[in-house]
Structures are given as structure tokens and as C-alpha cells.
Write an enzyme that holds these catalytic residues in place. Structure first.
Site, PDB file in Angstrom:
ATOM      1  N   GLU A  38     -15.383  -0.008  -5.820  1.00 41.13           N
ATOM      2  CA  GLU A  38     -15.052  -1.048  -5.520  1.00 41.13           C
ATOM      3  C   GLU A  38     -16.446  -2.253  -5.838  1.00 41.13           C
ATOM      4  O   GLU A  38     -17.264  -1.760  -5.728  1.00 41.13           O
ATOM      5  CB  GLU A  38     -15.017  -1.463  -4.201  1.00 41.13           C
TER       6      GLU A  38
ATOM      7  N   ASP B 268      -5.922  -1.143  -7.957  1.00 42.81           N
ATOM      8  CA  ASP B 268      -5.592  -1.701  -6.749  1.00 42.81           C
ATOM      9  C   ASP B 268      -6.417  -3.165  -6.877  1.00 42.81           C
ATOM     10  O   ASP B 268      -7.405  -3.458  -6.156  1.00 42.81           O
ATOM     11  CB  ASP B 268      -5.786  -1.383  -5.452  1.00 42.81           C
ATOM     12  N   SER B 269      -6.223  -3.879  -7.914  1.00 46.33           N
ATOM     13  CA  SER B 269      -7.012  -4.890  -8.370  1.00 46.33           C
ATOM     14  C   SER B 269      -6.593  -6.462  -7.710  1.00 46.33           C
ATOM     15  O   SER B 269      -5.497  -6.315  -7.319  1.00 46.33           O
ATOM     16  CB  SER B 269      -7.106  -5.115  -9.844  1.00 46.33           C
TER      17      SER B 269
ATOM     18  N   ASP C  85      -9.994  -3.654   0.835  1.00 42.18           N
ATOM     19  CA  ASP C  85      -9.659  -3.490   2.183  1.00 42.18           C
ATOM     20  C   ASP C  85      -9.151  -2.308   2.974  1.00 42.18           C
ATOM     21  O   ASP C  85      -9.168  -2.273   3.915  1.00 42.18           O
ATOM     22  CB  ASP C  85      -8.467  -4.668   2.007  1.00 42.18           C
TER      23      ASP C  85
ATOM     24  N   ASP D 173     -18.769  -1.719 -10.981  1.00 44.25           N
ATOM     25  CA  ASP D 173     -17.813  -2.331 -11.615  1.00 44.25           C
ATOM     26  C   ASP D 173     -16.689  -1.257 -12.177  1.00 44.25           C
ATOM     27  O   ASP D 173     -17.098  -0.458 -12.976  1.00 44.25           O
ATOM     28  CB  ASP D 173     -18.609  -3.078 -12.876  1.00 44.25           C
ATOM     29  N   GLY D 174     -15.490  -1.417 -11.971  1.00 42.88           N
ATOM     30  CA  GLY D 174     -14.402  -0.190 -12.397  1.00 42.88           C
ATOM     31  C   GLY D 174     -14.404  -0.064 -13.838  1.00 42.88           C
ATOM     32  O   GLY D 174     -14.559   1.142 -14.471  1.00 42.88           O
TER      33      GLY D 174
ATOM     34  N   HIS E  38       0.866  -1.102   0.097  1.00 42.17           N
ATOM     35  CA  HIS E  38      -0.187   0.213  -0.004  1.00 42.17           C
ATOM     36  C   HIS E  38       0.700   1.355   0.018  1.00 42.17           C
ATOM     37  O   HIS E  38       0.484   2.451  -0.490  1.00 42.17           O
ATOM     38  CB  HIS E  38      -1.001   0.173   1.271  1.00 42.17           C
TER      39      HIS E  38
ATOM     40  N   PRO F 273     -13.396 -11.399 -11.006  1.00 40.51           N
ATOM     41  CA  PRO F 273     -13.832 -10.038 -10.965  1.00 40.51           C
ATOM     42  C   PRO F 273     -12.916  -8.950 -11.532  1.00 40.51           C
ATOM     43  O   PRO F 273     -13.092  -7.904 -11.890  1.00 40.51           O
ATOM     44  CB  PRO F 273     -14.127  -9.651  -9.368  1.00 40.51           C
TER      45      PRO F 273
HETATM   46  N1  SPD Z   1      -1.850 -12.372  -6.400  1.00 39.18           N
HETATM   47  C1  SPD Z   1      -2.407 -11.328  -5.463  1.00 39.18           C
HETATM   48  C2  SPD Z   1      -2.510 -10.148  -6.221  1.00 39.18           C
HETATM   49  C3  SPD Z   1      -3.455  -8.953  -5.326  1.00 39.18           C
HETATM   50  C4  SPD Z   1      -3.549  -7.922  -5.504  1.00 39.18           C
HETATM   51  N2  SPD Z   1      -4.157  -7.003  -4.970  1.00 39.18           N
HETATM   52  C5  SPD Z   1      -4.133  -6.848  -3.638  1.00 39.18           C
HETATM   53  C6  SPD Z   1      -5.241  -6.039  -2.712  1.00 39.18           C
HETATM   54  C7  SPD Z   1      -4.370  -5.504  -1.912  1.00 39.18           C
HETATM   55  N3  SPD Z   1      -5.048  -4.037  -1.121  1.00 39.18           N
END
Ligand code: SPD
Length: 281
Positions: free
Chosen positions: A106, A154-155, A86, A136-137, A62, A161
Site C-alpha cells: 500500500e 485493489d486500487s 482499508d 508503490d505497487g 471485498h 496514486p
Molecule cells: N470509483 C471508486 C473505485 C475504488 C476502487 N477501490 C476501492 C477500494 C476498496 N478496498
């Protein structure tokens, strides 16, 4: 009896982490959501069997997805965050008094609700500058033009999804949604195992075909496949150089990011540079 969580990283490689107990398990409209109390990594969020974040190493992910673009352009005021249910990314962004608005899109409300219950970083969504949209982004971004200084993707990985967030259409719409100063930072997968590396090359190729500047930087995340992870940095004009003096004057507290690391994280191993070059025109 010992309780372990396993994630398959390739056909022949598994990562295992010892658990104290399961805290939550549920099925949303989009995915299975689990939260575990681990012995060594604190609480851990898992979506469809894939580790998303843990209390112990979330700061690396992050901080690197937020402070790199913020140090390149400390005048960023309007931000769109896609995914990030998260709350870890927003938790870093709210450290900047200069940011005026953080729109979070999100897809899965249940992720946010569960994270608010188990992860203190998700209380960042309560900051008054945050607007949270459950959408949906890929669809949301089609509706926006010339609006944001920064988009952070931040996927999840590019299946389920998160799949649409790795398409050329999506990157093209991000370009349109950014203003002339705009920067896009995205979760860019790993160069190490072939399956991840393929997704990484494909994403880089697509981003390069849309943005004037497209670079990649690295970080290490102990709980992700191979531990070696990449983020993409793309922009209309900004090179990924930190305005170090200005950023350091802000006095923002970090555990991983600093402006020296910022310069170094764009220096990539030769095999990664070669992979990236192979898809650049
Ligand atoms: N292989 C896992 C990739 C996940 C990436 N996104 C994580 C979200 C954290 N905020």
C-alpha cells in the site's frame, strides 16, 4: 442544517449521501483522506473526493475480489495484494486457513492508520500471515519473479496514486511475479459512463495482450458510479470456473458471494461483451 457528501460521477451527474458528521480529514503525501459517518451506509472512506468503501456495501466488493479467485484455485497459498489500505480485502482472505502468506503493498501509510482507527475490517492487518509494505505497487512488482499464486489489485481509479496500476508495464510485471498457476484479479472500473468505460476497455486490452486467459466479471456496488462495477480475472492457465464442491466444503461465511453467483457473474450484458470484444485481438 443538513450535511451531504457529493461525488461527481460525470459532468452532469452527481451522487449524494447524507452525513451525520465528519470523523476525519487529512492530507497525506499522496492524497486527501476523509472519513464520514453517513446516515444509511455506516462509516465511509473517501480518497481525493471519491468514495472507496462504506461499511454497508464493502462486503460486495471485498468478497467478489477475493472469493472468485480462491474458488477457482483453493490451493492458493501466497498472495500479493496491491492497494487495499482499508483492510477489506485482507479481511476476506484471512478466512482461509490454507493461505500461508499475504503481502500487502500500500502506497499510503496514512490510509492504513486512519482505517485502523475507524474500520474494524482493518484489524485484519494484524493477522500473523500478513506482511504490510508501504511502497508503490508499480515499483514493488518490478522486483518480484515467479513468487505468487494470486495477485489482487485493489486500487483506486486510474488517476492520481493508482494510475500506474493500469499500465501495460504493470500487468507485464504481474505476469512475471506470478507462478505458472498464477491468477491476477483487478479492480476494472465500470462499463456504464463513458469516462469509466474508456478506462475499462484500455485495461482489458492491456491485460489481454499479456495473459493467456483474460475475462471480466460484474458486481453491483450501490455507492460507485452507476452501481455497475467490473473486476478483471486473468491467468496463465486457469479458466474462471469455480471448484464449487471443494469451495463449499470449506464452510466460509459470505453475504454476497456463492458458487452459483460465481458462474453467473461472468455472463455479461451484451453492450459490455461488445465493448470487451472491440479491444480483444
Ligand atoms: N470509483 C471508486 C473505485 C475504488 C476502487 N477501490 C476501492 C477500494 C476498496 N478496498
Amino acid at each position: 442544517m443538513e450535511l451531504w457528501f457529493s461525488e461527481k460521477h460525470t459532468e452532469n451527474i452527481q451522487f449524494q449521501i447524507k452525513l451525520e458528521k465528519q470523523l476525519f480529514s487529512g492530507e497525506s503525501d499522496f492524497q486527501r483522506i476523509d472519513v464520514f459517518q453517513t446516515i444509511d451506509f455506516g462509516k465511509m472512506l473517501v480518497l481525493d473526493g471519491v468514495i472507496m468503501t462504506t461499511e454497508r456495501d464493502e462486503f460486495i466488493y471485498h468478497e467478489m475480489i477475493t472469493h472468485v479467485p480462491m474458488a477457482v484455485n483453493p490451493d492458493i497459498k501466497k498472495i500479493l495484494v496491491i492497494g487495499a489500505g482499508d483492510g477489506g480485502t485482507v479481511n476476506q482472505l484471512i478466512k482461509y486457513d490454507s493461505i500461508e502468506r499475504i503481502d500487502v503493498v500500500e502506497i499510503d501509510k496514512m490510509v492504513v492508520d486512519v482505517c485502523k482507527e475507524f474500520f474494524p475490517m482493518a484489524s485484519s492487518f494484524d493477522d500473523e500471515r500478513v506482511r504490510l509494505f508501504y511502497a508503490d505497487g508499480l515499483r514493488y512488482i518490478r522486483t518480484v519473479q515467479n513468487e505468487y499464486d494470486l495477485i489482487i489489485v485493489d486500487s483506486t481509479d486510474p488517476f492520481g496514486p493508482g494510475e500506474g496500476l493500469f499500465t501495460k508495464e504493470f500487468y507485464g510485471n504481474c505476469y512475471k511475479a506470478l507462478n505458472a498457476d498464477g491468477i491476477l484479479v483487478n479492480q476494472h472500473e465500470s462499463p456504464f459512463y463513458e469516462g469509466d468505460a474508456m478506462a475499462m476497455r484500455r485495461a482489458h486490452q492491456r491485460i489481454c495482450s499479456v495473459f493467456e486467459v483474460a475475462r471480466v466479471y460484474q458486481l453491483h456496488i450501490p455507492t460507485y458510479p452507476s452501481g455497475h462495477w467490473l473486476f478483471g480475472f486473468a491467468s496463465k492457465k486457469h479458466l474462471p470456473e469455480p471448484r464449487a464442491e471443494r469451495w463449499n466444503m470449506l464452510g466460509i461465511q459470505t453475504k454476497y458471494y456463492n458458487t452459483n453467483l460465481h458462474k453467473g457473474c461472468f455472463m455479461l450484458p451484451t453492450y459490455v461483451t461488445n465493448m470487451l470484444k472491440s479491444v480483444e485481438k
